[in-house]
Design a protein around this motif. Structure first.
Motif, PDB file in Angstrom:
ATOM      1  N   LEU A   1     105.744  79.474  28.811  1.00 15.20           N
ATOM      2  CA  LEU A   1     104.946  79.116  29.988  1.00 15.20           C
ATOM      3  C   LEU A   1     105.434  77.801  30.593  1.00 15.20           C
ATOM      4  CD1 LEU A   1     102.529  79.734  31.838  1.00 15.20           C
ATOM      5  CD2 LEU A   1     101.075  78.486  30.241  1.00 15.20           C
ATOM      6  N   GLN A   2     105.935  76.921  29.748  1.00 16.96           N
ATOM      7  CA  GLN A   2     106.353  75.602  30.235  1.00 16.96           C
ATOM      8  C   GLN A   2     107.840  75.515  30.559  1.00 16.96           C
ATOM      9  OE1 GLN A   2     104.136  72.362  27.946  1.00 16.96           O
ATOM     10  NE2 GLN A   2     103.956  74.146  26.595  1.00 16.96           N
TER      11      GLN A   2
ATOM     12  N   GLU B   1     103.186  76.673  45.187  1.00 11.80           N
ATOM     13  CA  GLU B   1     104.418  76.026  44.713  1.00 11.80           C
ATOM     14  C   GLU B   1     104.113  74.612  44.201  1.00 11.80           C
ATOM     15  OE1 GLU B   1     107.312  75.315  47.811  1.00 11.80           O
ATOM     16  OE2 GLU B   1     108.963  75.164  46.363  1.00 11.80           O
ATOM     17  N   ALA B   2     103.328  73.868  44.981  1.00  6.35           N
ATOM     18  CA  ALA B   2     103.002  72.490  44.577  1.00  6.35           C
ATOM     19  C   ALA B   2     102.215  72.495  43.263  1.00  6.35           C
ATOM     20  CB  ALA B   2     102.184  71.816  45.684  1.00  6.35           C
ATOM     21  N   PHE B   3     101.303  73.450  43.136  1.00  3.14           N
ATOM     22  CA  PHE B   3     100.477  73.513  41.924  1.00  3.14           C
ATOM     23  C   PHE B   3     101.344  73.659  40.676  1.00  3.14           C
ATOM     24  CE2 PHE B   3      98.253  76.323  38.831  1.00  3.14           C
ATOM     25  CZ  PHE B   3      97.318  75.390  38.382  1.00  3.14           C
ATOM     26  N   TRP B   4     102.252  74.630  40.678  1.00  2.00           N
ATOM     27  CA  TRP B   4     103.060  74.866  39.464  1.00  2.00           C
ATOM     28  C   TRP B   4     104.035  73.730  39.220  1.00  2.00           C
ATOM     29  CZ3 TRP B   4     100.628  77.796  36.469  1.00  2.00           C
ATOM     30  CH2 TRP B   4     100.038  78.983  36.868  1.00  2.00           C
TER      31      TRP B   4
ATOM     32  N   VAL C   1     107.926  73.186  36.295  1.00  2.00           N
ATOM     33  CA  VAL C   1     109.001  74.196  36.158  1.00  2.00           C
ATOM     34  C   VAL C   1     109.576  74.515  37.538  1.00  2.00           C
ATOM     35  CG1 VAL C   1     108.050  75.263  34.087  1.00  2.00           C
ATOM     36  CG2 VAL C   1     107.313  76.083  36.329  1.00  2.00           C
ATOM     37  N   ASP C   2     110.725  75.215  37.538  1.00  2.00           N
ATOM     38  CA  ASP C   2     111.290  75.672  38.809  1.00  2.00           C
ATOM     39  C   ASP C   2     110.366  76.714  39.412  1.00  2.00           C
ATOM     40  OD1 ASP C   2     113.479  74.120  38.472  1.00  2.00           O
ATOM     41  OD2 ASP C   2     114.751  75.721  37.661  1.00  2.00           O
ATOM     42  N   VAL C   3     110.164  76.627  40.711  1.00  2.00           N
ATOM     43  CA  VAL C   3     109.314  77.617  41.389  1.00  2.00           C
ATOM     44  C   VAL C   3     110.154  78.349  42.430  1.00  2.00           C
ATOM     45  CG1 VAL C   3     107.235  77.995  42.769  1.00  2.00           C
ATOM     46  CG2 VAL C   3     107.260  76.192  41.029  1.00  2.00           C
TER      47      VAL C   3
END
Ligand SMILES: NC(=O)c1ccc[n+]([C@@H]2O[C@H](COP(=O)([O-])OP(=O)(O)OC[C@H]3O[C@@H](n4cnc5c(N)ncnc54)[C@H](O)[C@@H]3O)[C@@H](O)[C@H]2O)c1
Length: 439
Positions: free
Chosen positions: A159-160, A178-181, A187-189
């Motif tokens: 997950l990370q 995108e900003a949230f992840w 991580v790469d989004v």
């Protein structure tokens, strides 16, 4: 920091909720299963995944992780993640009733500007037509789909580290997702152009994996059938050294079968979607048929070994190591071990003892399986030692220890332990027989 509500605290939802709390988010984990919520509240983790119970206790203590069956909790969240189950209906089509009911439960509490992000695996169009259409009657929410691609057994790490795909209903939804992840997991989004594209990504990944494993199974069967001393793992390693375009050939490994909640259903989702829209897709059906046939194939291999050695199957004792569908996981949902045990019984084997340190006793209730808590008791005097997952405990078993406990001349059947060549030679030198899948 972000306030997050996670709706559906099963395997995926609990992993995401606990990891996000560990990143500093305030997380409300919500589920209709009150027993599960009560267990989490007590600090008990009913989901067997390495590191998850520790993470639960750690994050509960910070006060950032709360559990409830009260959907009004979503009102305070910046981001609402939907992680409910999407099982296979009886006709092999996707059952999205949980998505519908979770959406209905969330709807009265949403407000403008929140992001609702679906993580459950759904057919293309569900995020738009079921989730967004309903919720936008209540508020001007952002909506996105983001497939969950982690694998059980290494869920917290994956997950990370895995790149995350998002597809929003509009550019603003994608931007918030995108900003949230990026800000939480770092991580790469990868932003794709629509929720439907993101929904297809998940199905494409799982169809590729299932089909690739099916290819490995067919190669294994051919190695078994040919009159040469072939080891399919050696063949695959050689084949995988070829670069094609940007990437290497990457044939996965054969085993006693494919199980779990995703690979056993997602190809059928693809198949039924195709059928509904007039596309006759052959690959999902083929991969499912091949992979679902492996437990019976393995049981037959074991029975054939016994018959070749003039053994009366009913008099033999088998030690089965592993019940979970995946290495280092306690999840038995759709485990290929269950049909394999059924097939061993149909072949006429007498005593079958099963040991799996990761699986809860009650999870095997009703399977006609008594889990033996001791690996040594399970192995003692066994005429066949059947490795069906490669939990760390099984990997660390030495050939000498197996030989000390098992009956003289016993068969070691290697469904997924992947003994290397020197270990196989050692087993044979100790008087044991070895048979793997395609080796
Ligand atoms: N398990 C995996 O390895 C994996 C990997 C990737 C993606 N997925 C996908 O993620 C989704 C969840 O999978 P899972 O393995 O966590 O399933 P799960 O069955 O373990 O968990 C689903 C949870 O949702 C809860 N739930 C059902 N209806 C609800 C509702 N209306 N409101 C709130 N909670 C509700 C259930 O009580 C359960 O706790 C599925 O779509 C699956 O295909 C799973």
């Amino acid at each position: 920091m972000w306030k997050v509500a996670v709706v559906g605290t099963g395997f995926i939802g609990s992993t995401i909720a606990f990891v996000l709390a560990s990143k500093g988010c305030c997380v409300d984990a919500i589920d209709i299963n009150e027993r599960r919520i009560a267990a989490f509240e007590r600090g008990d983790c009913p989901i067997k995944e390495p590191g998850l119970a520790e993470l639960l206790r750690e994050q509960k203590a910070t006060g950032r992780l709360r559990f409830s069956s009260d959907f009004s909790r979503v009102a305070t969240a910046d981001v609402i993640l939907v992680t409910v189950g999407t099982p296979l209906a009886e006709d092999f089509s996707p059952d999205i009733s949980h998505i519908r009911s979770a959406t209905d439960a969330i709807a009265p509490h949403v407000h403008d500007g929140q992001l609702v992000m679906v993580k459950s695996t759904v057919p293309p169009g569900i995020t738009r037509t079921v989730v967004a259409e309903r919720l936008r009657r209540f508020a001007d929410v952002h909506v996105a789909f983001s497939p969950e691609r982690l694998a059980e057994g290494s869920a917290i790490r994956e997950l990370q580290s895995l790149p995350i795909v998002v597809g929003g209903l509009d550019p603003q939804s994608s931007a918030v997702a995108e900003a949230f992840w990026q800000q939480t997991l770092g991580v790469d989004v990868i932003v794709v152009s629509s929720p439907e594209a993101a929904e297809m990504v998940k199905l494409a990944d799982n169809l590729w994996i299932d089909l690739n494993i099916a290819l490995a199974h067919d190669l294994a069967k051919l190695c078994d059938a040919l009159p040469y001393d072939l080891d399919v793992l050696e063949v695959i390693a050689g084949a995988n050294s070829l670069k094609k375009g940007q990437h290497y050939v990457n044939i996965l490994t054969p085993s006693n079968g494919v199980g779990g909640y995703c690979l056993t259903k997602d190809p059928w989702f693809v198949h039924s979607l195709g059928a509904r829209h007039g596309a006759d897709l052959l690959t999902p059906k083929t991969s499912r048929t091949i992979n679902a046939g492996m437990p019976a194939y393995c049981a037959l291999q074991i029975a054939q070994w016994a018959r070749r050695h003039d053994r009366v199957l009913a008099n033999l004792q088998l030690a089965v190591l592993g019940l979970a569908f995946k290495t280092n996981s306690g999840d038995v949902r759709l485990t290929p071990v269950k049909p394999l045990l059924d097939a061993l019984r149909s072949e006429g084997f007498g005593t079958v003892r099963v040991h799996d340190p990761m699986v809860l006793k009650e999870d095997a209730d009703g399977w006609g399986v008594e889990l033996n808590p001791s690996i040594d008791d399970t192995l003692r005097n066994a005429d066949g030692v059947i490795f069906l997952v490669a939990h760390d405990e099984f990997r660390s078993l030495s050939p000498a220890h197996i030989a000390k406990l098992a009956a003289p001349g016993a068969l070691v059947f290697d469904g997924r332990r992947y003994f290397d060549r020197s270990e196989i030679a050692e087993l044979q030198n100790l008087g044991l027989a070895y048979k793997g899948v395609g080796r």
